[in-house]
Write a protein that holds these residues in place. Structure first.
Motif, PDB file in Angstrom:
ATOM      1  N   ALA A 137       7.982  -6.513  17.967  1.00 29.91           N
ATOM      2  CA  ALA A 137       9.106  -7.440  17.795  1.00 29.91           C
ATOM      3  C   ALA A 137       8.810  -8.773  18.488  1.00 29.91           C
ATOM      4  O   ALA A 137       9.107  -9.847  17.958  1.00 29.91           O
ATOM      5  N   ALA A 138       8.177  -8.688  19.687  1.00 29.95           N
ATOM      6  CA  ALA A 138       7.904  -9.911  20.455  1.00 29.95           C
ATOM      7  C   ALA A 138       6.918 -10.813  19.697  1.00 29.95           C
ATOM      8  O   ALA A 138       7.103 -12.034  19.631  1.00 29.95           O
ATOM      9  N   GLN A 139       5.891 -10.187  19.102  1.00 34.34           N
ATOM     10  CA  GLN A 139       4.903 -10.991  18.339  1.00 34.34           C
ATOM     11  C   GLN A 139       5.571 -11.664  17.141  1.00 34.34           C
ATOM     12  O   GLN A 139       5.305 -12.820  16.833  1.00 34.34           O
ATOM     13  N   VAL A 140       6.441 -10.908  16.467  1.00 36.38           N
ATOM     14  CA  VAL A 140       7.102 -11.462  15.285  1.00 36.38           C
ATOM     15  C   VAL A 140       8.023 -12.611  15.693  1.00 36.38           C
ATOM     16  O   VAL A 140       8.047 -13.673  15.057  1.00 36.38           O
ATOM     17  N   LEU A 141       8.758 -12.395  16.762  1.00 36.65           N
ATOM     18  CA  LEU A 141       9.679 -13.429  17.248  1.00 36.65           C
ATOM     19  C   LEU A 141       8.902 -14.711  17.567  1.00 36.65           C
ATOM     20  O   LEU A 141       9.299 -15.812  17.165  1.00 36.65           O
ATOM     21  N   GLU A 142       7.797 -14.532  18.257  1.00 35.34           N
ATOM     22  CA  GLU A 142       6.968 -15.678  18.635  1.00 35.34           C
ATOM     23  C   GLU A 142       6.500 -16.416  17.380  1.00 35.34           C
ATOM     24  O   GLU A 142       6.598 -17.636  17.278  1.00 35.34           O
ATOM     25  N   PHE A 143       6.045 -15.622  16.381  1.00 33.00           N
ATOM     26  CA  PHE A 143       5.536 -16.228  15.159  1.00 33.00           C
ATOM     27  C   PHE A 143       6.637 -16.969  14.413  1.00 33.00           C
ATOM     28  O   PHE A 143       6.429 -18.057  13.870  1.00 33.00           O
ATOM     29  N   MET A 144       7.834 -16.361  14.375  1.00 27.18           N
ATOM     30  CA  MET A 144       8.950 -16.960  13.630  1.00 27.18           C
ATOM     31  C   MET A 144       9.361 -18.307  14.214  1.00 27.18           C
ATOM     32  O   MET A 144       9.904 -19.149  13.509  1.00 27.18           O
ATOM     33  N   LYS A 145       9.078 -18.506  15.509  1.00 28.79           N
ATOM     34  CA  LYS A 145       9.454 -19.793  16.119  1.00 28.79           C
ATOM     35  C   LYS A 145       8.739 -20.945  15.440  1.00 28.79           C
ATOM     36  O   LYS A 145       9.230 -22.059  15.393  1.00 28.79           O
ATOM     37  N   SER A 146       7.543 -20.660  14.885  1.00 27.38           N
ATOM     38  CA  SER A 146       6.795 -21.742  14.234  1.00 27.38           C
ATOM     39  C   SER A 146       7.486 -22.203  12.952  1.00 27.38           C
ATOM     40  O   SER A 146       7.167 -23.238  12.401  1.00 27.38           O
ATOM     41  N   PHE A 147       8.447 -21.391  12.476  1.00 19.05           N
ATOM     42  CA  PHE A 147       9.165 -21.753  11.252  1.00 19.05           C
ATOM     43  C   PHE A 147      10.411 -22.573  11.525  1.00 19.05           C
ATOM     44  O   PHE A 147      11.053 -23.036  10.619  1.00 19.05           O
ATOM     45  N   GLU A 148      10.768 -22.664  12.813  1.00 17.10           N
ATOM     46  CA  GLU A 148      12.037 -23.340  13.086  1.00 17.10           C
ATOM     47  C   GLU A 148      11.988 -24.759  12.585  1.00 17.10           C
ATOM     48  O   GLU A 148      10.982 -25.456  12.738  1.00 17.10           O
ATOM     49  N   PRO A 149      13.092 -25.201  11.957  1.00 15.25           N
ATOM     50  CA  PRO A 149      13.064 -26.544  11.372  1.00 15.25           C
ATOM     51  C   PRO A 149      12.853 -27.607  12.434  1.00 15.25           C
ATOM     52  O   PRO A 149      13.284 -27.438  13.573  1.00 15.25           O
ATOM     53  N   VAL A 150      12.174 -28.669  12.039  1.00 19.49           N
ATOM     54  CA  VAL A 150      12.032 -29.790  12.969  1.00 19.49           C
ATOM     55  C   VAL A 150      13.406 -30.370  13.236  1.00 19.49           C
ATOM     56  O   VAL A 150      14.314 -30.231  12.411  1.00 19.49           O
ATOM     57  N   ALA A 199      13.630  -5.396  13.649  1.00 21.30           N
ATOM     58  CA  ALA A 199      13.419  -4.530  12.481  1.00 21.30           C
ATOM     59  C   ALA A 199      11.955  -4.622  12.033  1.00 21.30           C
ATOM     60  O   ALA A 199      11.318  -3.604  11.732  1.00 21.30           O
ATOM     61  N   ALA A 200      11.410  -5.833  12.020  1.00 17.02           N
ATOM     62  CA  ALA A 200      10.013  -6.010  11.584  1.00 17.02           C
ATOM     63  C   ALA A 200       9.062  -5.253  12.507  1.00 17.02           C
ATOM     64  O   ALA A 200       8.017  -4.773  12.075  1.00 17.02           O
ATOM     65  N   GLY A 201       9.461  -5.105  13.780  1.00 17.64           N
ATOM     66  CA  GLY A 201       8.629  -4.391  14.741  1.00 17.64           C
ATOM     67  C   GLY A 201       8.444  -2.912  14.412  1.00 17.64           C
ATOM     68  O   GLY A 201       7.570  -2.259  14.980  1.00 17.64           O
ATOM     69  N   TYR A 202       9.248  -2.378  13.534  1.00 20.83           N
ATOM     70  CA  TYR A 202       9.099  -0.971  13.129  1.00 20.83           C
ATOM     71  C   TYR A 202       8.112  -0.797  11.982  1.00 20.83           C
ATOM     72  O   TYR A 202       7.773   0.313  11.625  1.00 20.83           O
ATOM     73  N   THR A 203       7.710  -1.901  11.367  1.00 21.76           N
ATOM     74  CA  THR A 203       6.900  -1.776  10.148  1.00 21.76           C
ATOM     75  C   THR A 203       5.407  -1.620  10.485  1.00 21.76           C
ATOM     76  O   THR A 203       4.980  -1.889  11.606  1.00 21.76           O
ATOM     77  N   ASP A 204       4.641  -1.196   9.482  1.00 18.10           N
ATOM     78  CA  ASP A 204       3.183  -1.110   9.635  1.00 18.10           C
ATOM     79  C   ASP A 204       2.556  -2.487   9.494  1.00 18.10           C
ATOM     80  O   ASP A 204       1.514  -2.765  10.065  1.00 18.10           O
ATOM     81  N   GLU A 205       3.202  -3.298   8.682  1.00 15.03           N
ATOM     82  CA  GLU A 205       2.659  -4.630   8.431  1.00 15.03           C
ATOM     83  C   GLU A 205       3.801  -5.534   7.996  1.00 15.03           C
ATOM     84  O   GLU A 205       4.696  -5.085   7.272  1.00 15.03           O
ATOM     85  N   VAL A 206       3.786  -6.756   8.450  1.00 14.42           N
ATOM     86  CA  VAL A 206       4.808  -7.693   7.998  1.00 14.42           C
ATOM     87  C   VAL A 206       4.122  -8.902   7.369  1.00 14.42           C
ATOM     88  O   VAL A 206       3.084  -9.355   7.848  1.00 14.42           O
ATOM     89  N   PRO A 240       0.828  -1.211   0.000  1.00 15.24           N
ATOM     90  CA  PRO A 240       0.000   0.000   0.000  1.00 15.24           C
ATOM     91  C   PRO A 240       0.862   1.260   0.000  1.00 15.24           C
ATOM     92  O   PRO A 240       1.950   1.265   0.572  1.00 15.24           O
ATOM     93  N   ARG A 241       0.345   2.297  -0.610  1.00  7.48           N
ATOM     94  CA  ARG A 241       1.089   3.569  -0.647  1.00  7.48           C
ATOM     95  C   ARG A 241       1.266   4.126   0.755  1.00  7.48           C
ATOM     96  O   ARG A 241       0.361   4.074   1.573  1.00  7.48           O
ATOM     97  N   GLY A 242       2.447   4.661   0.981  1.00  6.89           N
ATOM     98  CA  GLY A 242       2.693   5.355   2.241  1.00  6.89           C
ATOM     99  C   GLY A 242       2.849   4.436   3.432  1.00  6.89           C
ATOM    100  O   GLY A 242       2.795   4.875   4.572  1.00  6.89           O
ATOM    101  N   ARG A 243       3.050   3.150   3.150  1.00  6.69           N
ATOM    102  CA  ARG A 243       3.204   2.222   4.270  1.00  6.69           C
ATOM    103  C   ARG A 243       4.604   1.632   4.269  1.00  6.69           C
ATOM    104  O   ARG A 243       5.267   1.566   3.236  1.00  6.69           O
ATOM    105  N   PHE A 244       5.013   1.192   5.452  1.00  3.17           N
ATOM    106  CA  PHE A 244       6.302   0.546   5.648  1.00  3.17           C
ATOM    107  C   PHE A 244       5.985  -0.940   5.844  1.00  3.17           C
ATOM    108  O   PHE A 244       5.414  -1.323   6.858  1.00  3.17           O
ATOM    109  N   MET A 245       6.310  -1.752   4.833  1.00  2.00           N
ATOM    110  CA  MET A 245       5.962  -3.176   4.874  1.00  2.00           C
ATOM    111  C   MET A 245       7.208  -4.030   5.032  1.00  2.00           C
ATOM    112  O   MET A 245       8.224  -3.787   4.368  1.00  2.00           O
ATOM    113  N   GLY A 246       7.139  -5.000   5.913  1.00  2.00           N
ATOM    114  CA  GLY A 246       8.259  -5.923   6.108  1.00  2.00           C
ATOM    115  C   GLY A 246       7.967  -7.254   5.433  1.00  2.00           C
ATOM    116  O   GLY A 246       6.813  -7.678   5.357  1.00  2.00           O
TER     117      GLY A 246
END
Ligand code: ADP
Length: 263
Positions: free
Chosen positions: A243-256, A219-226, A46-52
């Protein structure tokens, strides 16, 4: 601020998008093996947004950014910068479009060492045969906090200052969209925070559209949307992330674990 985000299209409809991918796919041949780097990815910036853009290594972040920016061709699907479809454009037209309507910020700053900060900032405009709008240039320089450093060469500047020069260089041409590839990857956390705050303010106060590829939840915590990529597909998105929400979400990507069965 939350209200500001509310005022804009939540997910960037076609009419408001600074850049847009429609069902883009990209496959690389790596020897006899094919790697599907992008699988029918659709995304509006979107225009005028900071997207991660986040995702584990190899998930397709760089490929997505390169395709959106017209640096790499897609196999299928469409890419737009503003209203202009760039898929299918020839090299000359693409180069011109990138020069005139797209800004880039790289992890390694990519400044010309023999030029001053000011000369680096205005270089792309000069190459495009455009004159800087003086008031805009002054305002960008003031916002980047570079006023006292304009005649220094890159080697006389800190990493954070160099990256702010690169940000000013990207902003000064008022591009439709800026693509930032791990812009804080070479900076310490303080300098990184300054650059990220500056990018956030560029979107908020100057209406600059920015797409930032990062693997860093802070860094993602500074964005409007990731948005999150996994294995070449967009799998999720988060508005006004912390940042905490993103970190938590990224844990679901950790390889088995290595011992786990399966593919
Ligand atoms: P990320 O930026 O998320 O780390 P990339 O977009 O760089 O991911 O890569 C996505 C996938 O495409 C990876 O499997 C990577 O190995 C592959 N890939 C990327 N570029 C090339 C290339 N030029 N040739 C072959 N494979 C590539």
């Amino acid at each position: 601020m939350p209200q500001r985000a509310e005022n804009r299209s939540a997910d960037g409809g076609a009419g408001t998008a600074a850049a847009r991918a429609v069902a883009i796919s990209k496959t690389y041949a790596s020897g006899a093996v094919e790697v599907k780097a992008l699988r029918e990815v659709s995304l509006s910036v979107p225009r005028g947004r900071f997207m991660g853009v986040m995702g584990p290594s190899g998930s397709g972040k760089s490929t997505l950014m390169h395709c959106l920016a017209g640096l790499d061709a897609v196999d299928s699907g469409q890419v737009f910068i503003g209203e202009q479809e760039i898929t299918g454009l020839g090299d000359k037209k693409l180069t011109r479009l990138r020069r005139e309507r797209v800004g880039f910020i790289f992890q390694s700053f990519n400044l010309v060492p023999t030029l001053s900060a000011l000369e680096n900032i205005t270089l792309p405009l000069g190459i495009a045969g455009r004159k800087p709008d003086r008031d805009w240039l002054d305002s960008v320089i003031e916002t980047t906090g570079l006023t006292g450093r304009l005649h220094h060469r890159p080697s006389e500047l800190s990493g954070g200052q160099q990256q702010r020069v690169a940000c000013a260089r990207a902003l000064v041409g008022k591009p439709e969209v800026i693509f930032a590839d791990e812009p804080t990857g070479n900076l310490d956390s303080r300098a990184g925070a300054e650059v990220l705050a500056f990018l956030r303010e560029s979107a908020r106060q100057m209406g600059q559209s920015i797409v930032m590829v990062t693997h860093d939840p802070i860094a993602a915590g500074y964005t409007d949307e990731v948005v999150f990529l996994a294995d070449g597909s967009l799998v999720d998105r988060m508005s006004q992330p912390s940042a905490a929400q993103v970190l938590e979400f990224m844990k679901s990507f950790e390889p088995v674990s290595a011992g786990a069965s399966g593919r």
